[in-house]
Each structure stands twice: as structure tokens, then as C-alpha cells.
Design a protein around this motif. Structure first.
Motif, PDB file in Angstrom:
ATOM      1  N   ASP A  46       0.818  -1.216   0.000  1.00  0.00           N
ATOM      2  CA  ASP A  46       0.000   0.000   0.000  1.00  0.00           C
ATOM      3  C   ASP A  46       0.850   1.265   0.000  1.00  0.00           C
ATOM      4  OD1 ASP A  46      -2.178  -1.650  -0.051  1.00  0.00           O
ATOM      5  OD2 ASP A  46      -2.664  -1.449   2.074  1.00  0.00           O
ATOM      6  N   LEU A  47       1.987   1.214   0.698  1.00  0.00           N
ATOM      7  CA  LEU A  47       2.889   2.383   0.711  1.00  0.00           C
ATOM      8  C   LEU A  47       3.482   2.642  -0.672  1.00  0.00           C
ATOM      9  CD1 LEU A  47       5.028   2.016   3.960  1.00  0.00           C
ATOM     10  CD2 LEU A  47       3.610   3.969   3.319  1.00  0.00           C
ATOM     11  N   LEU A  48       3.967   1.561  -1.297  1.00  0.00           N
ATOM     12  CA  LEU A  48       4.599   1.738  -2.614  1.00  0.00           C
ATOM     13  C   LEU A  48       3.570   2.178  -3.653  1.00  0.00           C
ATOM     14  CD1 LEU A  48       7.111  -1.262  -2.714  1.00  0.00           C
ATOM     15  CD2 LEU A  48       7.603   1.159  -2.286  1.00  0.00           C
ATOM     16  N   LEU A  49       2.376   1.681  -3.495  1.00  0.00           N
ATOM     17  CA  LEU A  49       1.315   2.060  -4.420  1.00  0.00           C
ATOM     18  C   LEU A  49       0.975   3.546  -4.248  1.00  0.00           C
ATOM     19  CD1 LEU A  49      -0.220   0.421  -6.495  1.00  0.00           C
ATOM     20  CD2 LEU A  49      -1.974  -0.063  -4.782  1.00  0.00           C
ATOM     21  N   ARG A 149       7.041 -17.662   0.740  1.00  0.00           N
ATOM     22  CA  ARG A 149       5.832 -18.376   1.181  1.00  0.00           C
ATOM     23  C   ARG A 149       4.574 -17.559   0.961  1.00  0.00           C
ATOM     24  NH1 ARG A 149       5.035 -18.329   6.065  1.00  0.00           N
ATOM     25  NH2 ARG A 149       6.637 -16.853   6.611  1.00  0.00           N
ATOM     26  N   ARG A 150       4.732 -16.336   0.511  1.00  0.00           N
ATOM     27  CA  ARG A 150       3.574 -15.454   0.441  1.00  0.00           C
ATOM     28  C   ARG A 150       2.768 -15.630  -0.841  1.00  0.00           C
ATOM     29  NH1 ARG A 150       3.936 -11.746   4.734  1.00  0.00           N
ATOM     30  NH2 ARG A 150       5.624 -12.527   6.016  1.00  0.00           N
ATOM     31  N   ASP A 151       1.603 -14.967  -0.864  1.00  0.00           N
ATOM     32  CA  ASP A 151       0.656 -15.284  -1.937  1.00  0.00           C
ATOM     33  C   ASP A 151       0.982 -14.674  -3.303  1.00  0.00           C
ATOM     34  OD1 ASP A 151       0.108 -12.819  -0.857  1.00  0.00           O
ATOM     35  OD2 ASP A 151      -1.987 -13.228  -0.371  1.00  0.00           O
ATOM     36  N   PHE A 152       1.209 -13.367  -3.336  1.00  0.00           N
ATOM     37  CA  PHE A 152       1.411 -12.717  -4.642  1.00  0.00           C
ATOM     38  C   PHE A 152       2.656 -11.842  -4.606  1.00  0.00           C
ATOM     39  CE2 PHE A 152      -3.186 -13.087  -3.739  1.00  0.00           C
ATOM     40  CZ  PHE A 152      -3.397 -14.183  -4.570  1.00  0.00           C
ATOM     41  N   THR A 153       3.183 -11.576  -5.779  1.00  0.00           N
ATOM     42  CA  THR A 153       4.425 -10.784  -5.831  1.00  0.00           C
ATOM     43  C   THR A 153       4.242  -9.432  -5.145  1.00  0.00           C
ATOM     44  OG1 THR A 153       3.799  -9.879  -7.973  1.00  0.00           O
ATOM     45  CG2 THR A 153       5.194 -11.853  -7.995  1.00  0.00           C
ATOM     46  N   ILE A 154       3.059  -8.818  -5.321  1.00  0.00           N
ATOM     47  CA  ILE A 154       2.878  -7.494  -4.720  1.00  0.00           C
ATOM     48  C   ILE A 154       2.803  -7.557  -3.196  1.00  0.00           C
ATOM     49  CG2 ILE A 154       1.766  -6.450  -6.754  1.00  0.00           C
ATOM     50  CD1 ILE A 154      -0.934  -6.826  -5.194  1.00  0.00           C
ATOM     51  N   ASN A 155       2.569  -8.753  -2.666  1.00  0.00           N
ATOM     52  CA  ASN A 155       2.544  -8.907  -1.205  1.00  0.00           C
ATOM     53  C   ASN A 155       3.859  -9.473  -0.691  1.00  0.00           C
ATOM     54  OD1 ASN A 155      -0.027  -7.960  -0.990  1.00  0.00           O
ATOM     55  ND2 ASN A 155      -0.989  -9.989  -0.968  1.00  0.00           N
ATOM     56  N   ASP A 171      13.028  -6.801  -3.354  1.00  0.00           N
ATOM     57  CA  ASP A 171      12.059  -7.254  -4.348  1.00  0.00           C
ATOM     58  C   ASP A 171      12.650  -8.451  -5.087  1.00  0.00           C
ATOM     59  OD1 ASP A 171      10.185  -7.573  -6.313  1.00  0.00           O
ATOM     60  OD2 ASP A 171      10.700  -5.736  -7.404  1.00  0.00           O
ATOM     61  N   PHE A 172      12.390  -9.639  -4.561  1.00  0.00           N
ATOM     62  CA  PHE A 172      13.000 -10.840  -5.150  1.00  0.00           C
ATOM     63  C   PHE A 172      12.158 -11.402  -6.292  1.00  0.00           C
ATOM     64  CE2 PHE A 172      14.426 -10.900  -0.678  1.00  0.00           C
ATOM     65  CZ  PHE A 172      15.794 -10.899  -0.876  1.00  0.00           C
ATOM     66  N   PHE A 173      10.879 -11.039  -6.334  1.00  0.00           N
ATOM     67  CA  PHE A 173       9.988 -11.762  -7.251  1.00  0.00           C
ATOM     68  C   PHE A 173       9.284 -10.870  -8.263  1.00  0.00           C
ATOM     69  CE2 PHE A 173      10.021 -13.601  -2.957  1.00  0.00           C
ATOM     70  CZ  PHE A 173      10.790 -14.732  -3.220  1.00  0.00           C
ATOM     71  N   GLY A 174       9.766  -9.639  -8.379  1.00  0.00           N
ATOM     72  CA  GLY A 174       9.182  -8.762  -9.396  1.00  0.00           C
ATOM     73  C   GLY A 174       7.929  -8.038  -8.946  1.00  0.00           C
ATOM     74  N   GLY A 175       7.759  -7.920  -7.654  1.00  0.00           N
ATOM     75  CA  GLY A 175       6.565  -7.250  -7.131  1.00  0.00           C
ATOM     76  C   GLY A 175       6.454  -5.796  -7.573  1.00  0.00           C
ATOM     77  N   ALA A 176       7.603  -5.119  -7.668  1.00  0.00           N
ATOM     78  CA  ALA A 176       7.546  -3.694  -8.016  1.00  0.00           C
ATOM     79  C   ALA A 176       7.019  -3.496  -9.436  1.00  0.00           C
ATOM     80  CB  ALA A 176       8.928  -3.067  -7.863  1.00  0.00           C
ATOM     81  N   ILE A 177       7.466  -4.341 -10.343  1.00  0.00           N
ATOM     82  CA  ILE A 177       6.961  -4.233 -11.721  1.00  0.00           C
ATOM     83  C   ILE A 177       5.464  -4.533 -11.751  1.00  0.00           C
ATOM     84  CG2 ILE A 177       7.070  -5.264 -14.033  1.00  0.00           C
ATOM     85  CD1 ILE A 177      10.004  -5.779 -13.577  1.00  0.00           C
ATOM     86  N   ASP A 178       5.080  -5.559 -11.006  1.00  0.00           N
ATOM     87  CA  ASP A 178       3.656  -5.907 -10.993  1.00  0.00           C
ATOM     88  C   ASP A 178       2.802  -4.804 -10.378  1.00  0.00           C
ATOM     89  OD1 ASP A 178       3.982  -8.263 -12.359  1.00  0.00           O
ATOM     90  OD2 ASP A 178       4.307  -9.461 -10.552  1.00  0.00           O
ATOM     91  N   LEU A 179       3.381  -4.099  -9.400  1.00  0.00           N
ATOM     92  CA  LEU A 179       2.639  -2.956  -8.843  1.00  0.00           C
ATOM     93  C   LEU A 179       2.439  -1.897  -9.923  1.00  0.00           C
ATOM     94  CD1 LEU A 179       3.986  -1.994  -5.296  1.00  0.00           C
ATOM     95  CD2 LEU A 179       1.690  -2.742  -5.901  1.00  0.00           C
ATOM     96  N   ILE A 184      -1.823  -9.025 -10.536  1.00  0.00           N
ATOM     97  CA  ILE A 184      -1.784  -9.996  -9.444  1.00  0.00           C
ATOM     98  C   ILE A 184      -1.108 -11.241 -10.001  1.00  0.00           C
ATOM     99  CG2 ILE A 184      -3.150 -11.361  -7.809  1.00  0.00           C
ATOM    100  CD1 ILE A 184      -3.621  -8.426  -7.415  1.00  0.00           C
ATOM    101  N   ARG A 185       0.027 -11.604  -9.397  1.00  0.00           N
ATOM    102  CA  ARG A 185       0.785 -12.722  -9.940  1.00  0.00           C
ATOM    103  C   ARG A 185       1.268 -13.606  -8.780  1.00  0.00           C
ATOM    104  NH1 ARG A 185       4.225 -12.490 -14.592  1.00  0.00           N
ATOM    105  NH2 ARG A 185       4.041 -10.223 -14.467  1.00  0.00           N
TER     106      ARG A 185
END
Ligand code: ATP
Length: 455
Positions: A46-49, A149-155, A171-179, A184-185
Motif C-alpha cells: 500500500d505504501l509503494l502504491l 511463502r507469500r501469496d502474490f508478488t505485490i505482497n 524485491d525478489f519476485f518482481g513485485g515492483a513491476i507488478d505494482l 496480481i501474480r
């Protein structure tokens, strides 16, 4: 993707000052023990968004912290120990410890500035205990595992609070790009098989944040549903009580949100209602019922503790055969009154419909309908194919149920009737006469009484 030291967020700018101070204290306490501390999960998202969209910072009421550290002298996990160290600095907060080792929480019911605040402090889960916390590679691999172990890259993004790299986004899994791309990935193909509730979470986040479910993830969702894994795990209540409870929680979040309509439609279009039962489909009729129940919910709002999400769920389950409906409701561990309603609905409906077709006087109808609680009457009204039934129930709930006799017990006493068991009968009689229009005010009530009951 990986660790990009360039990508940072200035938390001091985004967090409300008192929260920033708590974070700073926590970071200092962790540093003193040679541990690393991170903010993770929904609040980072939510902060990054907010940063990305130039919005002011979002409400921060649930903060998840993860401590990465191992202390051979401690008999509890690092998270618990950190929380115990912090709590005395904030006497108005409460410490809660969950499970034997792993997580603790600091709670403020009424923080003077932040309102309610809940800070979870967990210990990074890793299989490689013990290890020297100072080794940055091992340390990074354990926070990485925790995030994996978490659900989605953005989380699965974290912000480091400790060391001179504070503010660094992991950001190991590309969450920033997905944001950025509003996607939702999942983190890996098996994710949805591992935890079926993630489908519901995917839909909830997609609709709430106005993101789309990334194509490959959508394919995994469909694959998982078609594989039948959900039905096997979800229908087998005894095997998966925790799963059922979590699924119910996700349904609750969805059905109580202002965006529930879009969420249900998305769930249906993904075939995900089948997770509840293989035969559950959102056909036109069911959709119509869900929309209609909203009218009733708006009208009766909080009356009789009407629980909106639960009633919507009950309506959704009307799409099932009675026996299936019963077993799904039971598996989801719905409250007893709800289970009872869903099991006996057909019987109630038959009784009510045949009563209504027979009775002519309003007082008779009221006497019949007052045996049922508000949710039951709403469900019967919705289900009834017979329009007058729906109209009569509506009239009962909006008008007749509120009608009162013009005289009460005190009035009877003043009029000289000797107090006793007869009062109840007289008052019921008066109410019936009022409902049927034979009595309209105090005067006509007195005349009615004088004719029927001698003093
Ligand atoms: P919200 O803003 O709705 O509270 P949130 O992301 O904080 O969203 P929570 O349900 O509070 O959601 O979960 C906190 C974090 O825990 C999530 O961000 C996610 O990283 C992780 N999480 C929660 N549920 C799951 C799950 N079923 N599988 C994997 N990770 C999960």
C-alpha cells in the motif's frame, strides 16, 4: 529481478510520525542484537502504491514486521523477544504472543494519533537454524524464503528497517513491476494448489486495487480448479478445518466489501465458485437474487443484527440443492442459526406460503410470521416464486411488525382491570384488533374492551 539497492522508500516521509518512531525503536532494538528487521506484506504494497500514484500515505493499521535473527541464548523466537523488548517502551500497548515461538503482536486499541494499531512481529522462517546472523548472504536467503511463502508478488515485498541500508526495498519476485503494471501474480506454479484460498485473495485484491490477474496466474487458477484439488480438500471438512475457516474469512472479506458484486462476478467467471461446490454457478436467477437481497439489506440494515455478508453468502448457497447447501454451510462452519435456516428453508417456506394463502386477516399473518427471524423471512421472500408472498413479507416487516396496541398494561390498570394473567390475553387481542382495523386509537380501544371484557 532481485535486490536492487537503488530502490528505496523514505519511510520517514510516508509513515505518520508516531509510527515512524515505533519503527525506529524496533530497528534499534533489533540492531542491538545483530538482527535484521523488515516491514513486509500489505503495508509495503500500500505504501509503494501510494508513492507510485503520488497519493498521501494510506491508513496504516496493520503492520507486519519480520525479524531475521537467531539467538542461541534465547528460548523464544526473535520476533517474540523483540516484541517483549518494545512493549515496556509503550505502556499503553498490549503484548500478545501466538504459538510457542513464532509470532508476537503489539496492539493499541486507542493510540492517541493512530487510532487502532496492530503490529505483528514474526521471525523469518528458515530451515537453516542456527546461523551467524552477521552473514549477509544467509540473512538475505532467510528473508527471501519468508517472502517466498507469500501469496502474490505485490505482497512479497519488504522494506528493510535496520542497517545503513534502511529504506531499501527487497524485491525478489518482481513485485515492483507488478505494482506498476497492476498485476496480481503468484510466486510459483504450485501456489494455488498449495493454498486454495489464494484464488479468493487474488480476486479480492484484483477488484479492490483495480488490478488484473496476470494471464499465467489466471491459467494456474483455472488449472487448479479443473484439477479438482479444491473440491477434494474443501469438501473433506475433517481433513481441512483450517482451510475451511480461512476460506470463510476470505468470503466474508469479499461479501462485506463495497465491491462484492464485481468480486463475485470475477470469481464466477474464473469458475472459482466451484471451490465451494462443483455445482455452484452464478446463473441469471442467482445473480438476480443477490442483487435483490441488497434491497432488503439496505431497508433493514442493522435490524436484528442482520449480518450482511452472511446473508449474501446464504443467498449464494441458495444456488445449491438442499443437501449440498447443508454440507457446504456445515463445512464452512457457519453459525448455528444460519445452518438451521439453510437446512429447513424449504419447510419454512411451505408453512409460510400455505399460511399466507389461507389467512385473510392481518393479525393472523402477523401471528404466523412472527415465529421467524428476519433473515429467514428475507430468504423465504427471495426464494418464493409467488410474488404476493414477497409483498406480504415486505409489508409485515416494514409496517405490521411495528404496529402497537393503543393501550398498554399501565393503561389497563388505570382503567381498573385487575392485574393478572388476563392482561397478556387482552393486550394480544387489542393488538390483533388494531392490526385488523377494528381498533384505531385509545378511544376505540376502550370501547372494544368494554364490549368484550367486563371489569
Ligand atoms: P489487507 O490490506 O486486506 O489487510 P494484506 O496484504 O495485509 O491485505 P492479510 O490477509 O492481512 O493481507 O495478510 C498479510 C500478509 O500475509 C499478506 O500481504 C501476504 O503476504 C501474507 N498472506 C496472507 N494470506 C496468505 C496466504 N493465504 N498465502 C500466502 N501468503 C499470505
Amino acid at each position: 529481478v532481485g535486490f536492487n539497492r537503488e530502490f528505496t522508500i523514505n519511510l520517514a516521509k510516508y509513515l505518520p510520525l508516531p509510527l515512524w518512531e515505533i519503527m525506529t525503536q524496533a530497528a534499534q532494538a533489533a540492531t542491538a542484537r545483530g538482527w535484521q528487521l523488515y516491514v513486509v506484506g500489505g503495508s509495503v504494497r500500500d505504501l509503494l502504491l501510494a508513492k507510485q500514484e503520488g497519493n498521501k500515505s494510506p491508513a496504516m493499521q496493520d503492520i507486519d514486521l519480520v525479524v531475521d535473527g537467531f539467538d542461541q541464548t534465547a528460548d523464544v523466537g526473535a520476533g517474540v523477544e523483540l516484541a517483549k523488548t518494545l512493549q515496556p517502551l509503550y505502556p499503553e500497548s498490549r503484548l500478545e504472543i501466538h504459538g510457542a515461538f513464532q509470532t508476537a503482536a503489539l496492539l493499541w486499541h486507542k493510540h492517541p494519533v493512530l487510532g487502532s494499531l496492530w503490529i505483528d512481529i514474526a521471525t523469518a522462517r528458515t530451515e537453516f537454524y542456527p546461523y551467524p546472523a552477521a552473514n549477509p548472504e544467509v540473512e538475505a536467503s532467510s528473508i527471501r524464503q519468508d517472502l517466498y511463502r507469500r501469496d502474490f508478488t505485490i505482497n512479497a515485498l519488504a522494506v528493510r528497517l535496520t542497517s545503513n541500508h534502511a529504506g531499501e526495498v527487497l524485491d525478489f519476485f518482481g513485485g515492483a513491476i507488478d505494482l506498476k503494471e497492476r498485476k496480481i501474480r503468484v510466486l510459483h506454479p504450485n501456489s494455488l494448489i498449495e493454498d486454495p484460498t489464494r484464488i479468493y485473495r487474488a480476486v479480492r485484491f484484483a477488484v479492490r486495487l483495480r488490478f488484473t490477474i496476470e494471464a499465467q496466474t489466471e491459467a494456474y487458477i483455472r488449472y487448479a480448479i479443473n484439477s479438482g484439488v479444491y473440491q477434494r480438500s474443501l469438501l473433506a471438512h475433517k481433513k481441512a478445518p483450517a482451510l475451511q475457516t480461512r476460506l470463510k474469512t476470505e468470503l466474508k472479506y469479499i461479501l462485506q466489501a463495497p465491491y462484492w458484486e464485481r468480486a463475485i462476478q470475477l470469481l464466477a467467471s474464473l469458475g472459482a465458485l466451484q471451490c465451494l461446490h462443483p455445482t455452484l454457478q452464478l446463473n441469471q436467477k442467482l445473480w438476480w437474487l443477490l442483487r435483490l437481497v441488497d434491497r432488503w439489506l439496505r431497508r433493514f440494515d442493522r435490524q436484528d443484527n442482520l449480518v450482511h455478508w452472511l446473508l449474501r453468502l446464504e443467498v449464494l448457497l441458495l444456488g445449491l440443492e438442499t443437501s449440498d447447501r447443508q454440507s457446504v454451510a456445515y463445512n464452512l462452519q457457519l453459525p448455528n442459526d444460519s445452518l438451521e435456516r439453510l437446512s429447513h428453508l424449504e419447510t419454512y417456506q411451505t408453512k409460510i406460503e400455505s399460511g399466507l394463502s389461507e389467512f385473510e386477516q392481518v393479525s393472523q399473518i402477523v401471528k404466523l410470521l412472527q415465529n421467524y427471524d428476519l433473515p429467514t423471512l428475507i430468504l423465504v421472500a427471495l426464494r418464493s416464486e409467488h410474488r404476493p408472498t414477497r409483498q406480504t413479507i415486505w409489508k409485515y416487516l416494514t409496517i405490521w411488525k411495528q404496529v402497537k396496541s393503543p393501550l398498554n398494561g399501565n393503561d389497563l390498570k388505570t382503567l381498573g382491570y385487575p392485574p393478572g394473567a388476563l392482561y397478556k390475553e387482552i393486550l394480544e387481542d387489542l393488538l390483533a384488533a388494531t392490526l385488523d382495523g377494528r381498533v384505531s386509537d385509545r378511544l376505540t380501544a376502550q370501547t372494544y374492551l368494554a364490549q368484550k371484557y367486563s371489569l
